[in-house]
Design an enzyme around this catalytic site. Sequence first.
Site, mmCIF file in Angstrom:
data_model
loop_
_atom_site.group_PDB
_atom_site.id
_atom_site.type_symbol
_atom_site.label_atom_id
_atom_site.label_comp_id
_atom_site.label_asym_id
_atom_site.label_seq_id
_atom_site.Cartn_x
_atom_site.Cartn_y
_atom_site.Cartn_z
ATOM 1 N N HIS A 1 2.392 -14.664 29.373
ATOM 2 C CA HIS A 1 2.287 -13.289 28.852
ATOM 3 C C HIS A 1 3.172 -13.131 27.605
ATOM 4 C CE1 HIS A 1 1.273 -12.118 33.210
ATOM 5 N NE2 HIS A 1 0.216 -11.771 32.522
ATOM 6 N N LYS A 44 -4.728 -2.669 44.224
ATOM 7 C CA LYS A 44 -4.243 -4.046 44.188
ATOM 8 C C LYS A 44 -2.990 -4.202 45.037
ATOM 9 C CE LYS A 44 -5.958 -6.499 40.227
ATOM 10 N NZ LYS A 44 -5.573 -7.306 39.075
ATOM 11 N N ARG A 78 -7.201 -18.167 28.714
ATOM 12 C CA ARG A 78 -6.618 -19.426 29.175
ATOM 13 C C ARG A 78 -7.719 -20.463 29.283
ATOM 14 N NH1 ARG A 78 -3.703 -15.883 33.687
ATOM 15 N NH2 ARG A 78 -5.723 -14.918 33.384
ATOM 16 N N SER A 127 -0.201 -15.367 37.074
ATOM 17 C CA SER A 127 0.826 -14.760 37.928
ATOM 18 C C SER A 127 0.587 -15.157 39.387
ATOM 19 C CB SER A 127 0.797 -13.235 37.788
ATOM 20 O OG SER A 127 1.138 -12.867 36.477
HETATM 21 P P1 ADP Z 1 -5.158 -9.180 34.931
HETATM 22 O O1 ADP Z 1 -4.831 -8.841 36.345
HETATM 23 O O2 ADP Z 1 -5.895 -8.128 34.165
HETATM 24 O O3 ADP Z 1 -5.711 -10.572 34.713
HETATM 25 P P2 ADP Z 1 -2.717 -10.261 34.096
HETATM 26 O O4 ADP Z 1 -1.374 -9.690 34.176
HETATM 27 O O5 ADP Z 1 -3.022 -11.415 34.968
HETATM 28 O O6 ADP Z 1 -3.766 -9.148 34.249
HETATM 29 O O7 ADP Z 1 -2.999 -10.699 32.617
HETATM 30 C C1 ADP Z 1 -2.952 -9.787 31.561
HETATM 31 C C2 ADP Z 1 -3.419 -10.496 30.342
HETATM 32 O O8 ADP Z 1 -2.562 -11.571 30.096
HETATM 33 C C3 ADP Z 1 -4.834 -11.081 30.472
HETATM 34 O O9 ADP Z 1 -5.468 -10.963 29.222
HETATM 35 C C4 ADP Z 1 -4.589 -12.515 30.761
HETATM 36 O O10 ADP Z 1 -5.644 -13.330 30.293
HETATM 37 C C5 ADP Z 1 -3.333 -12.739 29.957
HETATM 38 N N1 ADP Z 1 -2.574 -13.853 30.493
HETATM 39 C C6 ADP Z 1 -2.016 -13.981 31.698
HETATM 40 N N2 ADP Z 1 -1.416 -15.184 31.835
HETATM 41 C C7 ADP Z 1 -1.629 -15.834 30.663
HETATM 42 C C8 ADP Z 1 -1.296 -17.126 30.165
HETATM 43 N N3 ADP Z 1 -0.656 -18.021 30.896
HETATM 44 N N4 ADP Z 1 -1.676 -17.427 28.916
HETATM 45 C C9 ADP Z 1 -2.356 -16.535 28.176
HETATM 46 N N5 ADP Z 1 -2.717 -15.317 28.579
HETATM 47 C C10 ADP Z 1 -2.362 -14.970 29.800
#
Ligand code: ADP
Length: 172
Positions: A19, A43, A92, A130
């Site tokens: 992130h 969630k 990703r 996550s």
């Molecule tokens: P969601 O539950 O909407 O997927 P996340 O918190 O998992 O929300 O992710 C928010 C954003 O961050 C999304 O666009 C996700 O693709 C991006 N993201 C999460 N982890 C990574 C990572 N390791 N690399 C790039 N982008 C990421």
Amino acid sequence: MNNKIAIFPGSFDPPTNGHLNIIIRALNLFPKIMVAVTNNLNKNHWFSLEERINFLEEITKNLKNVQILSFSGLLANYVKEKKIFIIIRGLRIVSDFEYELQMATINKKLNNDIETIFLIPDYSYSFLTSALIRELALLESDISNFIPKCIEKELKERAFLIKKKNLKVCKK
Ligand code: ADP
């Protein structure tokens, strides 16, 4: 319409180095980034909204022009209310693509002013989610390369509490 500010929405449960990588990349493109934490009651989050906001504030405290806020409901409505029409998402591995394409398309249908911009993280974070980090924490794996130091300790403590609670349920 504000085309200088971009919004980066997500659940950030918890925020990872992936992130952070996307936030830093987005700051190279836009003078201001609003990180919007979803307050989605459906969630099952490990961390409360307040905890997730605090984590993000802590890890971005040395970055200028990053604002952390929260939103509930439809993202398309929220961006309209804020008059921000650029959405940043991280891409990703290939498996992200289908969901992201769906979201970007539906957001555009709901509000034609919206543009979604996808940023690709450093390859070392391209498999990082996550959910994976939470799983690794439950298995007591070393997660120090994937998560900011200040979150690592809290995550380990939360994993310990969750395991303890699950053990109690199993014994019943
Ligand atoms: P969601 O539950 O909407 O997927 P996340 O918190 O998992 O929300 O992710 C928010 C954003 O961050 C999304 O666009 C996700 O693709 C991006 N993201 C999460 N982890 C990574 C990572 N390791 N690399 C790039 N982008 C990421």
